[in-house]
Design a protein around this motif. Structure first.
Motif, PDB file in Angstrom:
ATOM      1  N   ALA A 119       0.858  -1.194   0.000  1.00  0.00           N
ATOM      2  CA  ALA A 119       0.000   0.000   0.000  1.00  0.00           C
ATOM      3  C   ALA A 119       0.890   1.239   0.000  1.00  0.00           C
ATOM      4  N   ARG A 120       1.186   1.747  -1.183  1.00  0.00           N
ATOM      5  CA  ARG A 120       2.074   2.905  -1.319  1.00  0.00           C
ATOM      6  C   ARG A 120       1.272   4.202  -1.228  1.00  0.00           C
ATOM      7  N   VAL A 121       1.669   5.080  -0.326  1.00  0.00           N
ATOM      8  CA  VAL A 121       1.021   6.377  -0.195  1.00  0.00           C
ATOM      9  C   VAL A 121       1.556   7.303  -1.285  1.00  0.00           C
ATOM     10  N   VAL A 122       0.640   7.856  -2.079  1.00  0.00           N
ATOM     11  CA  VAL A 122       1.039   8.731  -3.186  1.00  0.00           C
ATOM     12  C   VAL A 122       0.605  10.171  -2.965  1.00  0.00           C
ATOM     13  N   GLY A 123      -0.118  10.446  -1.871  1.00  0.00           N
ATOM     14  CA  GLY A 123      -0.512  11.816  -1.585  1.00  0.00           C
ATOM     15  C   GLY A 123      -1.223  11.917  -0.249  1.00  0.00           C
ATOM     16  N   VAL A 124      -1.043  13.059   0.414  1.00  0.00           N
ATOM     17  CA  VAL A 124      -1.751  13.361   1.659  1.00  0.00           C
ATOM     18  C   VAL A 124      -2.250  14.792   1.558  1.00  0.00           C
ATOM     19  N   SER A 125      -3.520  15.000   1.905  1.00  0.00           N
ATOM     20  CA  SER A 125      -4.082  16.348   1.850  1.00  0.00           C
ATOM     21  C   SER A 125      -5.188  16.461   2.892  1.00  0.00           C
ATOM     22  N   ARG A 126      -6.003  17.519   2.787  1.00  0.00           N
ATOM     23  CA  ARG A 126      -7.179  17.722   3.631  1.00  0.00           C
ATOM     24  C   ARG A 126      -8.427  17.515   2.779  1.00  0.00           C
ATOM     25  N   LEU A 127      -9.452  16.957   3.370  1.00  0.00           N
ATOM     26  CA  LEU A 127     -10.676  16.689   2.630  1.00  0.00           C
ATOM     27  C   LEU A 127     -11.261  17.981   2.060  1.00  0.00           C
ATOM     28  N   GLY A 128     -11.350  18.032   0.736  1.00  0.00           N
ATOM     29  CA  GLY A 128     -11.947  19.185   0.075  1.00  0.00           C
ATOM     30  C   GLY A 128     -11.120  20.448   0.121  1.00  0.00           C
ATOM     31  N   ARG A 129      -9.858  20.364   0.546  1.00  0.00           N
ATOM     32  CA  ARG A 129      -9.012  21.557   0.666  1.00  0.00           C
ATOM     33  C   ARG A 129      -7.660  21.283   0.018  1.00  0.00           C
ATOM     34  N   ASP A 130      -7.284  22.106  -0.955  1.00  0.00           N
ATOM     35  CA  ASP A 130      -5.906  22.019  -1.425  1.00  0.00           C
ATOM     36  C   ASP A 130      -5.044  22.908  -0.548  1.00  0.00           C
ATOM     37  N   ARG A 131      -3.794  23.033  -0.896  1.00  0.00           N
ATOM     38  CA  ARG A 131      -2.839  23.757  -0.059  1.00  0.00           C
ATOM     39  C   ARG A 131      -3.222  25.223   0.140  1.00  0.00           C
ATOM     40  N   LEU A 132      -3.939  25.814  -0.813  1.00  0.00           N
ATOM     41  CA  LEU A 132      -4.228  27.243  -0.774  1.00  0.00           C
ATOM     42  C   LEU A 132      -5.377  27.623   0.145  1.00  0.00           C
ATOM     43  N   VAL A 133      -6.263  26.688   0.466  1.00  0.00           N
ATOM     44  CA  VAL A 133      -7.522  27.032   1.129  1.00  0.00           C
ATOM     45  C   VAL A 133      -7.350  27.091   2.644  1.00  0.00           C
ATOM     46  N   ASP A 134      -7.718  28.252   3.228  1.00  0.00           N
ATOM     47  CA  ASP A 134      -7.671  28.438   4.671  1.00  0.00           C
ATOM     48  C   ASP A 134      -8.957  28.005   5.362  1.00  0.00           C
ATOM     49  N   THR A 166      -6.942  13.330   3.981  1.00  0.00           N
ATOM     50  CA  THR A 166      -7.188  12.298   2.977  1.00  0.00           C
ATOM     51  C   THR A 166      -5.832  11.723   2.569  1.00  0.00           C
ATOM     52  N   VAL A 167      -5.727  10.415   2.634  1.00  0.00           N
ATOM     53  CA  VAL A 167      -4.493   9.721   2.294  1.00  0.00           C
ATOM     54  C   VAL A 167      -4.760   8.888   1.053  1.00  0.00           C
ATOM     55  N   HIS A 168      -4.094   9.227  -0.033  1.00  0.00           N
ATOM     56  CA  HIS A 168      -4.276   8.529  -1.304  1.00  0.00           C
ATOM     57  C   HIS A 168      -3.300   7.365  -1.381  1.00  0.00           C
ATOM     58  N   VAL A 169      -3.826   6.192  -1.684  1.00  0.00           N
ATOM     59  CA  VAL A 169      -3.049   4.956  -1.625  1.00  0.00           C
ATOM     60  C   VAL A 169      -3.099   4.247  -2.971  1.00  0.00           C
ATOM     61  N   GLN A 170      -1.918   3.860  -3.453  1.00  0.00           N
ATOM     62  CA  GLN A 170      -1.832   3.033  -4.651  1.00  0.00           C
ATOM     63  C   GLN A 170      -1.454   1.619  -4.221  1.00  0.00           C
ATOM     64  N   PRO A 171      -2.403   0.673  -4.252  1.00  0.00           N
ATOM     65  CA  PRO A 171      -2.074  -0.690  -3.825  1.00  0.00           C
ATOM     66  C   PRO A 171      -1.255  -1.414  -4.883  1.00  0.00           C
ATOM     67  N   ALA A 172      -0.575  -2.457  -4.465  1.00  0.00           N
ATOM     68  CA  ALA A 172       0.206  -3.258  -5.409  1.00  0.00           C
ATOM     69  C   ALA A 172      -0.694  -3.864  -6.473  1.00  0.00           C
ATOM     70  N   GLU A 215      -6.341   2.748  -7.249  1.00  0.00           N
ATOM     71  CA  GLU A 215      -6.009   3.714  -6.217  1.00  0.00           C
ATOM     72  C   GLU A 215      -7.253   4.043  -5.390  1.00  0.00           C
ATOM     73  N   TYR A 216      -7.057   4.226  -4.088  1.00  0.00           N
ATOM     74  CA  TYR A 216      -8.162   4.604  -3.213  1.00  0.00           C
ATOM     75  C   TYR A 216      -7.660   5.630  -2.211  1.00  0.00           C
ATOM     76  N   ARG A 217      -8.576   6.154  -1.399  1.00  0.00           N
ATOM     77  CA  ARG A 217      -8.156   7.089  -0.373  1.00  0.00           C
ATOM     78  C   ARG A 217      -8.827   6.754   0.949  1.00  0.00           C
ATOM     79  N   LEU A 218      -8.098   7.073   2.021  1.00  0.00           N
ATOM     80  CA  LEU A 218      -8.579   6.920   3.385  1.00  0.00           C
ATOM     81  C   LEU A 218      -8.735   8.294   4.016  1.00  0.00           C
ATOM     82  N   GLN A 219      -9.723   8.422   4.895  1.00  0.00           N
ATOM     83  CA  GLN A 219      -9.777   9.595   5.753  1.00  0.00           C
ATOM     84  C   GLN A 219      -9.093   9.261   7.067  1.00  0.00           C
TER      85      GLN A 219
END
Length: 442
Positions: free
Chosen positions: A112-127, A136-142, A146-150
């Motif tokens: 389960a390779r993590v390919v991204g971590v962010s906030r639900l519905g928020r990119d880096r710019l949004v306060d 939100t943790v984006h996962v690329q399984p072997a 791809e899926y995501r976890l909260q």
């Protein structure tokens, strides 16, 4: 959360990235506090990075390699903690890490390779409402899509093993290094397979304990077979730091590495080249040739590049991180671990307050928390995750408490003068480098 269903934040798990020593320890602490946890491991088994250097012996003894919570989780299984000796990486796995992973069970997801971590519905710019949103943790399984976890919090214990530093002296791959990558190794080879080294010339690039470990193995081959030759290429103008603290090091096995390396150099089994800063790598008849900035050349049959590691921050690009511009480590710990300035004493233990980021609930721990600094010890990481998990559980007093006394190097840990011809800042100079980034001579 999977498939777009939003779950109440308090019911969400803590996601731990990496099932290495610190990731497993974090999961053990979370399990003890009855906190839901999901460990995401890119490899196909526990401690996959350690398995890569499983043939190398650590210079920390067993008591310094076992986390207290991990031992408590294992106690009901009948497991007995090893108490003496210096295990290899493979023995560390079989004797502790794999049993702990088995005890943690389905909390761990392999491949389960993590390919991204962010906030639900928020990119880096949004306060707006950012801190109230789950991660939100984006996962690329072997296998599969791809899926995501909260997650209510994320602990990144993914280490630095996947991103070794290049041979190039300016921090970038030397000219031609990528094209000649098949002729270079960036890990300590398994020298039990002698066929690729006996009767050949190997150049080792690097000045830390990883490099020393490789140099010692090759020098022993050269002692048995004079047709085997070894060149040790250092970027620095002096070799003083490369031999470590010797008998003054309170990790005796680590100190012994430098003592033996000096003996082999003095005996002529290893040719030491200083001030060699690789600018170019060329291929001549399928042999690598290293060319330094000053025009000197080293032609080899094999080149082993052991110049340290750096953190992979690419999958954290949507998070707001406060990192030291030099080390790429959390700013609050950078001064304590910077090898350019840290000297004459041990690196201080660090906890949740030191590791906190502008993204509440996100922590870098383990070797990755030290960025490019090479002074990490497994014990330091265990103290980090104990404190971080206590903070996440609301046990602020335990999070603030320091429960670790590190072994003193007994010598300077600073890098010393880069171009000076003399020694470094103390009578017994030392560059305290943990190979494999887990208190290992890897």
């Amino acid at each position: 959360m999977c498939g777009g269903v939003v779950v109440g934040r308090n019911a969400l798990p803590v996601v731990v990235i990496g099932a290495g020593p610190q990731g497993l320890a974090a999961a053990a602490h979370l399990a003890e506090r009855a906190s839901p946890v999901v460990v995401l491991e890119a490899g196909d088994g526990p401690a996959a990075a350690v398995a890569d250097w499983g043939h190398v012996r650590l210079f920390s003894g067993w008591p310094e390699l076992i986390d207290a919570a991990g031992a408590r989780v294992l106690a009901p299984t009948g497991w007995t903690a090893p108490t003496t000796g210096y295990p290899t990486g493979a023995q560390w796995i079989s004797g502790y890490l794999a049993p702990l992973a088995a005890a943690l069970g389905e909390r761990i997801r392999y491949g389960a390779r993590v390919v991204g971590v962010s906030r639900l519905g928020r990119d880096r710019l949004v306060d707006a409402g950012r801190g109230e949103q789950p991660f939100t943790v984006h996962v690329q399984p072997a296998e599969g899509e791809e899926y995501r976890l909260q997650a209510r919090a994320v602990i990144d214990a993914s280490g630095t093993w996947s991103t070794p530093n290049p041979a190039g002296a300016d921090g970038l791959p030397a000219l031609g290094e990528r094209a000649a990558a098949d002729l270079l190794s960036y890990r300590i080879p398994d020298f039990r397979d002698r066929g690729g080294f006996e009767g050949k010339h190997t150049v080792v690039v690097g000045s830390g304990h990883s490099a020393i470990t490789a140099v010692l193995a090759l020098a022993r081959m050269a002692r048995r077979d004079p047709s085997t030759t070894v060149t040790w290429a250092l970027r620095r103008a002096t070799a003083g730091n490369a031999f470590g603290g010797g008998g003054a090091d309170e990790l005796p096995a680590r100190g012994a590495l430098g003592v033996t390396a000096r003996e082999f150099v003095d005996a002529g089994l290893v040719s030491l080249v200083t001030g060699f800063r690789v600018e170019r790598v060329v291929r001549e008849h399928d042999r690598p040739v290293l060319i330094a900035e000053d025009g000197r050349m080293l032609t080899a049959d094999r080149v082993v590049v052991l110049t340290g590691f750096r953190p992979d921050l690419s999958f954290l690009s949507e998070l707001r991180l406060e990192l030291d511009p030099t080390l790429q480590a959390p700013v609050r710990i950078a001064a304590e671990v910077d090898p350019n300035v840290h000297s004459c004493g041990s690196v201080a233990a660090t906890g949740a307050a030191d590791l906190a980021q502008p993204e509440p609930g996100f922590y870098l721990v383990g070797a990755k928390s030290y960025g490019r600094a090479p002074t990490f010890l497994a014990l330091t990481g265990y103290e980090q995750v104990r404190s971080v998990v206590a903070e996440l559980a609301g046990d602020h007093e335990a999070a603030r408490r320091r429960e670790l006394v590190l072994p003193d190097t007994g010598v300077c840990g600073g890098a010393g003068a880069f171009d000076a011809a003399g020694g470094s800042c103390c009578a017994l100079p030392s560059q305290v480098l943990q190979i494999g980034r887990a208190a290992a001579s890897v």
